[in-house]
Design a protein around this motif. Structure first.
Motif, PDB file in Angstrom:
ATOM      1  N   LYS A  72      38.603  34.800  41.644  1.00 53.15           N
ATOM      2  CA  LYS A  72      37.653  34.903  40.540  1.00 53.15           C
ATOM      3  C   LYS A  72      36.301  35.321  41.079  1.00 53.15           C
ATOM      4  CE  LYS A  72      35.827  32.333  36.577  1.00 53.15           C
ATOM      5  NZ  LYS A  72      34.383  32.580  36.778  1.00 53.15           N
ATOM      6  N   CYS A  73      35.703  36.299  40.423  1.00 55.63           N
ATOM      7  CA  CYS A  73      34.372  36.743  40.790  1.00 55.63           C
ATOM      8  C   CYS A  73      33.364  36.041  39.901  1.00 55.63           C
ATOM      9  CB  CYS A  73      34.263  38.259  40.628  1.00 55.63           C
ATOM     10  SG  CYS A  73      32.580  38.868  40.882  1.00 55.63           S
ATOM     11  N   ASP A  74      32.493  35.235  40.507  1.00 52.67           N
ATOM     12  CA  ASP A  74      31.498  34.512  39.715  1.00 52.67           C
ATOM     13  C   ASP A  74      30.361  35.408  39.260  1.00 52.67           C
ATOM     14  OD1 ASP A  74      32.813  32.088  39.767  1.00 52.67           O
ATOM     15  OD2 ASP A  74      31.917  31.502  41.680  1.00 52.67           O
ATOM     16  N   ARG A 105      36.896  41.866  47.954  1.00 51.23           N
ATOM     17  CA  ARG A 105      35.803  42.589  47.329  1.00 51.23           C
ATOM     18  C   ARG A 105      36.180  42.811  45.878  1.00 51.23           C
ATOM     19  NH1 ARG A 105      33.967  47.959  46.548  1.00 51.23           N
ATOM     20  NH2 ARG A 105      35.949  48.685  47.339  1.00 51.23           N
ATOM     21  N   CYS A 106      35.251  42.461  44.997  1.00 50.84           N
ATOM     22  CA  CYS A 106      35.472  42.675  43.580  1.00 50.84           C
ATOM     23  C   CYS A 106      35.358  44.177  43.296  1.00 50.84           C
ATOM     24  CB  CYS A 106      34.426  41.904  42.779  1.00 50.84           C
ATOM     25  SG  CYS A 106      34.499  42.231  41.008  1.00 50.84           S
ATOM     26  N   CYS A 107      36.400  44.768  42.733  1.00 45.49           N
ATOM     27  CA  CYS A 107      36.390  46.206  42.472  1.00 45.49           C
ATOM     28  C   CYS A 107      35.441  46.552  41.334  1.00 45.49           C
ATOM     29  CB  CYS A 107      37.793  46.704  42.130  1.00 45.49           C
ATOM     30  SG  CYS A 107      38.921  46.532  43.507  1.00 45.49           S
ATOM     31  N   ASN A 108      35.075  45.556  40.573  1.00 45.01           N
ATOM     32  CA  ASN A 108      34.201  45.789  39.439  1.00 45.01           C
ATOM     33  C   ASN A 108      32.729  45.819  39.836  1.00 45.01           C
ATOM     34  OD1 ASN A 108      33.597  46.114  36.661  1.00 45.01           O
ATOM     35  ND2 ASN A 108      33.110  43.935  36.541  1.00 45.01           N
ATOM     36  N   CYS A 109      32.287  44.811  40.581  1.00 38.88           N
ATOM     37  CA  CYS A 109      30.864  44.718  40.897  1.00 38.88           C
ATOM     38  C   CYS A 109      30.598  44.690  42.398  1.00 38.88           C
ATOM     39  CB  CYS A 109      30.244  43.503  40.224  1.00 38.88           C
ATOM     40  SG  CYS A 109      30.746  41.941  40.956  1.00 38.88           S
ATOM     41  N   LYS A 110      31.644  44.839  43.198  1.00 39.80           N
ATOM     42  CA  LYS A 110      31.531  44.908  44.653  1.00 39.80           C
ATOM     43  C   LYS A 110      31.097  43.605  45.310  1.00 39.80           C
ATOM     44  CE  LYS A 110      30.293  49.804  44.707  1.00 39.80           C
ATOM     45  NZ  LYS A 110      29.180  50.706  45.033  1.00 39.80           N
TER      46      LYS A 110
HETATM   47 ZN   LIG Z   1      32.733  41.055  40.196  1.00 41.75          ZN
END
Ligand SMILES: [Zn+2]
Length: 141
Positions: A72-74, A105-110
């Motif tokens: 999960k990306c906070d 690494r979050c592909c959405n927001c890095k």
């Molecule tokens: Zn993210």
């Protein structure tokens, strides 16, 4: 006019000094591979995921709970139950080590998400991506 090779055009400054040359696209395509070492590097490929490290961690898994695959990306709220199954992928594996540290690494927001596995708990920490202001350095990752 005799047929000469017009794929190269030499360029001169106003004093007649040779300052360079123009190549046609065809000739350039032919020559370019020979100069590969001198050309600016192509955009670096994204580093491949260290899947082998992850597999090794799973093989040597000695935590008292099953292997966890959720991330999960906070920062942006992106999340998944199994990061390897998303299509397209929401998270890319960055590191995995036997000590139980797994980062993505979050592909959405890095952002970088670091999951640490302890005997009795798993912690997840999100570090926002910060654009590197120094343009001389690789700024993307
Ligand atoms: Zn993210």
């Amino acid at each position: 006019m005799s047929k000469h090779d017009d794929s190269i055009t030499e360029l001169f400054d106003k004093n007649g000094n040779l300052i360079g040359a123009l190549l046609t696209a065809e000739l350039w395509a032919e020559i370019k591979p020979m100069l590969a070492d001198r050309l600016p590097k192509e955009e670096p490929e994204e580093k491949p995921e260290p899947i082998a490290d992850w597999e090794m961690l799973k093989d040597f898994w000695d935590f008292p709970y099953p292997v966890d695959t959720d991330v999960k990306c906070d920062e942006c709220g992106s999340q998944t139950e199994d990061w390897q199954k998303d299509e397209p992928r929401k998270f890319k594996l960055r590191t995995a080590n036997l000590g139980g540290l797994v980062s993505f690494r979050c592909c959405n927001c890095k952002s970088r998400i670091s999951k640490r596995h302890f005997k009795d708990e798993i912690t997840s920490e999100t570090t926002p991506f910060i654009e590197n202001k120094d343009l001389n350095k690789e700024a993307r990752y």
